[in-house]
Design a protein around this motif. Structure first.
Motif, mmCIF file in Angstrom:
data_model
loop_
_atom_site.group_PDB
_atom_site.id
_atom_site.type_symbol
_atom_site.label_atom_id
_atom_site.label_comp_id
_atom_site.label_asym_id
_atom_site.label_seq_id
_atom_site.Cartn_x
_atom_site.Cartn_y
_atom_site.Cartn_z
ATOM 1 N N ARG A 96 24.955 7.664 3.681
ATOM 2 C CA ARG A 96 26.366 7.322 3.489
ATOM 3 C C ARG A 96 26.608 5.825 3.608
ATOM 4 N N GLN A 97 25.884 5.157 4.480
ATOM 5 C CA GLN A 97 26.085 3.724 4.665
ATOM 6 C C GLN A 97 25.380 2.901 3.594
ATOM 7 N N ASN A 98 24.314 3.457 3.029
ATOM 8 C CA ASN A 98 23.542 2.731 2.014
ATOM 9 C C ASN A 98 23.307 3.610 0.789
ATOM 10 N N PRO A 99 24.375 4.101 0.144
ATOM 11 C CA PRO A 99 24.186 5.066 -0.949
ATOM 12 C C PRO A 99 23.386 4.526 -2.125
ATOM 13 N N LYS A 100 23.663 3.292 -2.542
ATOM 14 C CA LYS A 100 22.959 2.739 -3.703
ATOM 15 C C LYS A 100 21.476 2.590 -3.412
ATOM 16 N N VAL A 101 21.165 1.991 -2.272
ATOM 17 C CA VAL A 101 19.760 1.750 -1.930
ATOM 18 C C VAL A 101 19.006 3.059 -1.801
ATOM 19 N N MET A 102 19.596 4.036 -1.124
ATOM 20 C CA MET A 102 18.891 5.291 -0.896
ATOM 21 C C MET A 102 18.789 6.135 -2.166
ATOM 22 N N LEU A 103 19.758 6.006 -3.068
ATOM 23 C CA LEU A 103 19.639 6.686 -4.361
ATOM 24 C C LEU A 103 18.466 6.113 -5.153
ATOM 25 N N VAL A 104 18.328 4.799 -5.115
ATOM 26 C CA VAL A 104 17.191 4.170 -5.797
ATOM 27 C C VAL A 104 15.881 4.623 -5.159
ATOM 28 N N TRP A 105 15.860 4.693 -3.833
ATOM 29 C CA TRP A 105 14.654 5.131 -3.132
ATOM 30 C C TRP A 105 14.317 6.573 -3.489
ATOM 31 N N ALA A 106 15.319 7.442 -3.548
ATOM 32 C CA ALA A 106 15.084 8.836 -3.924
ATOM 33 C C ALA A 106 14.531 8.925 -5.338
ATOM 34 N N PHE A 107 15.080 8.127 -6.257
ATOM 35 C CA PHE A 107 14.593 8.139 -7.635
ATOM 36 C C PHE A 107 13.152 7.644 -7.698
ATOM 37 N N MET A 108 12.842 6.603 -6.942
ATOM 38 C CA MET A 108 11.477 6.069 -6.935
ATOM 39 C C MET A 108 10.493 7.110 -6.420
ATOM 40 N N ILE A 109 10.863 7.808 -5.350
ATOM 41 C CA ILE A 109 9.993 8.856 -4.807
ATOM 42 C C ILE A 109 9.771 9.950 -5.842
ATOM 43 N N ALA A 110 10.877 10.407 -6.475
ATOM 44 C CA ALA A 110 10.778 11.485 -7.457
ATOM 45 C C ALA A 110 9.917 11.072 -8.644
ATOM 46 N N ALA A 111 10.151 9.863 -9.162
ATOM 47 C CA ALA A 111 9.418 9.405 -10.341
ATOM 48 C C ALA A 111 7.934 9.227 -10.033
ATOM 49 N N LEU A 112 7.637 8.566 -8.936
ATOM 50 C CA LEU A 112 6.239 8.330 -8.584
ATOM 51 C C LEU A 112 5.507 9.643 -8.294
ATOM 52 N N THR A 113 6.188 10.560 -7.609
ATOM 53 C CA THR A 113 5.567 11.843 -7.289
ATOM 54 C C THR A 113 5.310 12.663 -8.546
ATOM 55 N N PHE A 114 6.292 12.685 -9.452
ATOM 56 C CA PHE A 114 6.136 13.437 -10.699
ATOM 57 C C PHE A 114 4.970 12.892 -11.518
ATOM 58 N N LEU A 115 4.897 11.576 -11.662
ATOM 59 C CA LEU A 115 3.793 10.977 -12.416
ATOM 60 C C LEU A 115 2.449 11.251 -11.750
ATOM 61 N N ALA A 116 2.447 11.246 -10.413
ATOM 62 C CA ALA A 116 1.200 11.480 -9.690
ATOM 63 C C ALA A 116 0.729 12.919 -9.809
ATOM 64 N N MET A 117 1.655 13.851 -10.055
ATOM 65 C CA MET A 117 1.283 15.261 -10.157
ATOM 66 C C MET A 117 0.726 15.624 -11.526
ATOM 67 N N LEU A 118 0.957 14.792 -12.534
ATOM 68 C CA LEU A 118 0.537 15.124 -13.896
ATOM 69 C C LEU A 118 -0.970 15.306 -14.029
ATOM 70 N N PRO A 119 -1.785 14.417 -13.446
ATOM 71 C CA PRO A 119 -3.248 14.615 -13.584
ATOM 72 C C PRO A 119 -3.798 15.603 -12.559
ATOM 73 N N GLY A 120 -3.301 16.842 -12.591
ATOM 74 C CA GLY A 120 -3.798 17.869 -11.686
ATOM 75 C C GLY A 120 -3.573 17.565 -10.219
ATOM 76 N N LEU A 121 -2.469 16.892 -9.913
ATOM 77 C CA LEU A 121 -2.091 16.499 -8.541
ATOM 78 C C LEU A 121 -2.952 15.369 -7.983
ATOM 79 N N LEU A 122 -3.944 14.909 -8.735
ATOM 80 C CA LEU A 122 -4.879 13.923 -8.199
ATOM 81 C C LEU A 122 -4.222 12.571 -7.925
ATOM 82 N N GLY A 123 -3.180 12.253 -8.679
ATOM 83 C CA GLY A 123 -2.487 10.996 -8.443
ATOM 84 C C GLY A 123 -1.845 10.922 -7.077
ATOM 85 N N LEU A 124 -1.621 12.093 -6.467
ATOM 86 C CA LEU A 124 -1.024 12.128 -5.134
ATOM 87 C C LEU A 124 -1.954 11.563 -4.077
#
Length: 267
Positions: free
Chosen positions: A212-240
């Motif tokens: 609530r105090q840092n909505p913009k920053v934390m939304l960006v952080w959530a997007f970064m986590i989601a994007a990086l995790t999704f890309l890492a899962m593509l090669p059979g989870l090995l990117g994780l």
């Protein structure tokens, strides 16, 4: 030097500070640095996650429940923050300048958490994950009908039809909401529970307050986590094997940057 293997360093919830988007880069760089300094721990915890994912998918295919792989692929990352507790402790020690410890010290700290509040938070995450799996099942049946639950195991053509595409879009939208709610509850609460003597409700309230105090920053952080995790899962989870340790260590530094009492890069 303080004993980091026994008790948390503070009591009560810390105050929250304002954050900048640049803090995310600081946290990622610090997370990558921690991983380079102690790679064995990151690789071990990531391997547990990856092997666990392979086992789940193998069981689904052997049970002819392949259709469940789709919601589980989106939902499985929800339990990642809890598995990163060991990484939080590694970063906590490195931040304090304590490098005179063994692998058994990290596992001892994680083991001792069973007597504190982290197991309760683990149940919150697990129940949340199971509810998401049930909800995804319901969406599948609602859009494609009961027969698709059987036929999709031999053909994924259902997913390319209008109903299937709509189901995927709706499921992705609901999944994003589910993931963000859990993100809000855990982004700070898990490292906070490791670091301080607070109950899990206070930890979750503090975590939401950071959002609530840092909505913009934390939304960006959530997007970064989601994007990086999704890309890492593509090669059979090995990117994780690379992404999970860096994000795990970085999450500790996000916690420190988000609190007034934080040290290290937060100063």
């Amino acid at each position: 030097m303080s004993d980091l293997t026994s008790h948390p360093v503070g009591e009560g919830a810390p105050d929250i500070r304002d954050m900048q988007v640049a803090d995310l880069n600081k946290a990622l760089r610090a997370g990558a640095k921690d991983f380079r300094r102690k790679p064995a721990f990151g690789l071990f915890f990531a391997a547990v996650y990856v092997i666990g994912g392979w086992c789940i998918y193998l069981l689904l295919f052997r049970a002819h429940l392949e259709w469940l792989a789709i919601p589980l692929t989106f939902g499985f990352p929800l339990i990642g923050p809890f598995l990163a507790v060991g990484l939080y402790d590694v970063s906590r020690r490195l931040e304090a300048g304590d490098e005179d410890w063994k692998a058994s010290d990290i596992f001892a700290v994680v083991w001792r958490q069973r007597l504190r509040q982290l197991p309760t938070m683990a149940w919150v995450v697990i129940v949340y994950f199971l509810f998401w799996s049930f909800f995804a099942h319901m969406l599948f049946a609602l859009f494609l009908g009961p027969s698709a639950l059987t036929n999709v195991t031999t053909s994924y053509a259902y997913l390319l039809e209008p109903e299937g595409l709509t189901m995927l879009l709706v499921g992705a939208a609901f999944g994003a909401v589910f993931a963000f709610v859990l993100f809000a509850l855990t982004v700070v609460s898990l490292p906070l529970l490791l670091d301080r003597e607070v109950d899990f409700v206070t930890a979750m309230i503090t975590s939401v307050a950071v959002i609530r105090q840092n909505p913009k920053v934390m939304l960006v952080w959530a997007f970064m986590i989601a994007a990086l995790t999704f890309l890492a899962m593509l090669p059979g989870l090995l990117g994780l094997m690379l992404v999970l340790p860096v994000l795990g260590h970085a999450s500790w530094h996000i916690y420190r940057l988000a609190t007034v009492s934080g040290t290290g890069i937060a100063q």
